[in-house]
Design a protein around this motif. Structure first.
Motif: not given
Length: 215
Positions: A45-63
């Motif tokens: 998602p766009s915006g500052e709220t994307t820069k959080d633990r949840k989105v980081k975890e989503e990217i890591e799980n995707y990888m």
């Protein structure tokens, strides 16, 4: 081709926000895959709220789900939020993998992409969890600024002015000539002239890189 040559890896993960991907994603993916390299794409998602633990975890799980190993590379296509987030993912995934910055805003070009400062936000404050992880290479193209000007002129102007303010600040503190160029070339800068933008961005980044090195 230049990216693949400069940062060889078995697999690449492109991270971009919705707005940036809508403008440049398909073209980037098509050209990248023409090199024959494996590229996966994670749109956030766009915006500052994307820069959080949840989105980081989503990217890591995707990888992890797609079997990314240490011979991998993360590519941040976007502004400062995507750069900070992707850089932090790269700093911790498999104890650290290379990443590439492709900043698409002027502020990201002259600030967030320089220095290797990566981080996410927490409920307690901004950028409180992160790491220093230098990008292997940073690719900048002033044409990115034109795309945003056409899609969302008001937002593009606001972000452009934020980037120019950062360049002026850098010149005022460290480089008299850079400051003078900003004073003398106001009309060219405001018209998004690529030649003058390349000049002031190059000088600003060089100064920032020197300061970071000393730091």
């Amino acid at each position: 081709e230049e990216l693949v040559r400069r940062v060889p890896a078995f697999m690449y993960c492109l991270v971009a926000d919705e707005n940036v991907y809508a403008l440049y994603g398909e073209e980037f993916v098509t050209k990248f895959r023409a090199t024959g390299k494996t590229l996966f794409v994670k749109v956030v998602p766009s915006g500052e709220t994307t820069k959080d633990r949840k989105v980081k975890e989503e990217i890591e799980n995707y990888m992890l789900e797609n079997k990314f190993n240490r011979d991998s590379c993360c590519i941040a296509l976007g502004g400062g939020v995507v750069g900070d987030l992707t850089g932090f993912v790269a700093s911790t995934y498999m104890r650290g993998v290379p990443f590439v910055q492709v900043p698409t805003t002027l502020l990201a070009m002259v600030d967030a992409s320089v220095g290797g400062k990566t981080a996410i936000n927490t409920p307690m404050g901004k950028n409180l969890v992160g790491a220093f992880h230098q990008p292997t290479v940073v690719f900048m193209d002033m044409a990115f600024l034109d795309g945003f000007s056409r899609r969302d002129p008001t937002r593009a102007e606001r972000e452009f002015r934020a980037g120019i303010a950062e360049i002026i600040k850098t010149g005022a503190i460290w480089d008299k000539k850079l400051f003078e160029v900003c004073e003398q070339k106001v009309e060219l800068i405001q018209s998004r002239d690529h030649h003058i933008l390349n000049e002031i961005v190059r000088r600003s980044v060089a100064i920032k890189a020197e300061v970071v090195t000393l730091d």
